[in-house]
Design an enzyme around this catalytic site. Structure first.
Site: not given
Length: 263
Positions: A75, A120, A213
């Site tokens: 992502h 992901d 992230s």
């Protein structure tokens, strides 16, 4: 539904620097953007990298899994025009011996779904290898059958926000100790969004947050730090009482091995 923020991380075996064994030992208080985290000891998480765009803006974390490869979250949307910065602790300092590494290829998991945030994970092949040192080395990858049971206390690191509404991210690398949360308990917060390619951790007074992230969730296995998760998504307000969600690396290892062997 404010449920999407995202994070990720990986690393392989170095020649003289074995994986998962930092030369500079990390020290975790256990209390510990990471929300309610603490400054890391410089160099103690040597696989942690910063992904930056061409302006030098940090947008995601990642993990070295070898001299040639970094693992992060799909992502994050990494492009070959972005760079990997290794050996960094204080993003506000220009005194550090950092390595700015160009990206040759981006391998995004073809099953990644931005709406469900499943699978992901992205692998980055570096154009020039990282030079391993006491502040730059790889994290160990798990075996497919490795287990990180609920209650296992692991660690996550990153330069993500320390409060969800903070205007900027911290300059110094943050760390936090946090427990693995069972799938059943995680589903109490997130329901059917949780699948077998995800693992949950936190709800313990700490949380990953925006900017973390792609960074690592690492657990000690047989004395070495092993990549159990990649920071993926969680509470839109980075709630410290709700588990954060990580890509489950064991479930994604067949794809990782396929890419590494083919390239």
């Amino acid at each position: 539904m404010a449920f999407l923020w995202l994070v990720s991380c990986f690393a392989l075996v170095g020649a003289t620097f074995g994986c998962g064994v930092p030369t500079i030992q990390p020290v975790l208080t256990g209390l510990s953007r990471i929300v309610n985290g603490e400054d890391a000891i410089p160099g103690s998480w040597p696989w942690q990298v910063s992904l930056q765009d061409k302006t030098g803006f940090h947008f995601c974390g990642g993990s070295l899994i070898s001299e040639d490869w970094v693992v992060t979250a799909a992502h994050c949307g990494v492009k070959t025009s972005d760079v990997v910065v290794a050996g960094e602790f204080d993003q506000g300092s220009d005194e550090e011996n950092i390595q700015v590494l160009k990206i040759a290829q981006v391998f995004k998991n073809p099953k990644f779904n931005m709406f469900t945030v499943r699978n992901d994970i992205t692998l980055l092949k570096l154009a020039t290898p990282a030079q391993f040192s006491e502040t730059v080395s790889a994290v160990c990858l798990p075996n497919v059958d490795d287990d990180f049971p609920p209650g296992t206390v692991c660690a996550t690191t990153g330069w993500g926000k320390t409060k969800y509404n903070a205007l900027k991210t911290p300059e110094k690398l943050q760390q936090a100790a946090l427990p693995i949360v069972s799938e059943a308990d995680c589903k109490k917060s997130w329901g059917s969004k949780i699948t077998d390619v995800m693992t949950c951790a936190g709800a313990s007074g700490v949380s990953s947050c925006m900017g973390d992230s792609g960074g690592p969730l690492v657990c000690q296995k047989d004395g070495v730090w092993t990549l159990a998760g990649i920071v993926s998504w969680g509470s839109g307000v980075c709630s410290t009482s709700t588990p954060a969600v990580y890509s489950r690396v064991t479930a994604l290892m067949p794809w990782v091995q396929q890419i590494l062997e083919a390239n």
